[in-house]
Design an enzyme around this catalytic site. Structure first.
Site, PDB file in Angstrom:
ATOM      1  CB  VAL A 197      -0.957  -0.030   1.222  1.00 17.99           C
ATOM      2  CG1 VAL A 197      -0.210   0.192   2.519  1.00 17.99           C
ATOM      3  CG2 VAL A 197      -2.086   0.944   1.086  1.00 17.99           C
ATOM      4  CB  CYS A 198       1.748   3.967  -1.714  1.00 20.32           C
ATOM      5  SG  CYS A 198       0.680   4.178  -3.147  1.00 20.32           S
ATOM      6  CD  GLN A 199      -1.141   9.831   1.164  1.00 22.99           C
ATOM      7  OE1 GLN A 199      -0.357   9.281   1.919  1.00 22.99           O
ATOM      8  NE2 GLN A 199      -1.999  10.730   1.582  1.00 22.99           N
ATOM      9  CB  THR A 223      -2.882   4.960   3.334  1.00 22.95           C
ATOM     10  OG1 THR A 223      -1.733   4.095   3.287  1.00 22.95           O
ATOM     11  CG2 THR A 223      -3.246   5.243   4.779  1.00 22.95           C
TER      12      THR A 223
END
Length: 185
Positions: A64-66, A93
């Site tokens: 996952v990232c932003q 996220t």
């Protein structure tokens, strides 16, 4: 080896059903600000097959990232390195938070995306302003513009990678982040 994609809503069900291995590839400062509960921080620029969490081959590795861009890059990088069973959590996220997943919130920070916009804007204004002193300074604005086009086309931002390494984007208190993970032997 193919990378799978999963929506935040699907990931929420998986996350709620048990123990998952989730890595967050954002910068430590972004991770400290907000992250999905149980995620480990392994920044994209430091990510390799040697520093992903140890797990069985049939257990998925969720990334996952932003918002989903960097995690897709991370999944491609890990897939090319031979890591098996990788799942990109689309929407990142922010998507997980919007889906009602439990998150950990910490100290606020200016996002890397905003920092890039601020720096690019300042460089363009500086180039335009200095072009009144000497016309060659307009090249600075052109260079920044070309960099932004390149970033948009390739989804790789050199300025973002540079800003991510700046002191204000580093975390001295690592209690929020787990960056030292065991090798997947």
């Amino acid at each position: 080896m193919a990378v799978q994609n999963m929506s935040p809503e699907e990931f929420k069900q998986v996350h709620n059903s048990g123990n998952v291995t989730l890595i967050d590839v954002r910068t430590p400062v972004e991770f400290r600000e907000i992250h999905v509960r149980g995620a480990m921080n392994v920044p994209l620029d430091r990510l390799s097959a040697d520093n992903v969490p140890q797990r069985s081959e049939d257990e998925p590795l969720y990334v996952v990232c932003q918002k989903g861009g960097r995690s897709a890059q991370a999944c491609q990088k890990l897939d090319a390195a031979g890591v098996q069973n990788i799942v990109n959590v689309e929407g990142g996220t922010m998507g997980c938070h919007a889906a009602g997943m439990p998150v950990v919130k910490g100290k606020k920070a200016i996002s890397l995306e905003r920092q890039v916009r601020i720096a690019a804007g300042l460089l363009v204004l500086t180039g335009v302003g200095l072009s009144f002193v000497h016309p060659a300074w307009i090249a600075l604005s052109g260079f920044v513009g070309a960099g932004l086009v390149f970033a948009g086309v390739t989804d790789t931002c050199g300025m973002g990678m540079l800003l991510a390494r700046m002191p204000w984007n580093q975390v001295t208190d690592t209690s929020c982040c787990t960056t030292n993970v065991k090798s997947a032997a």
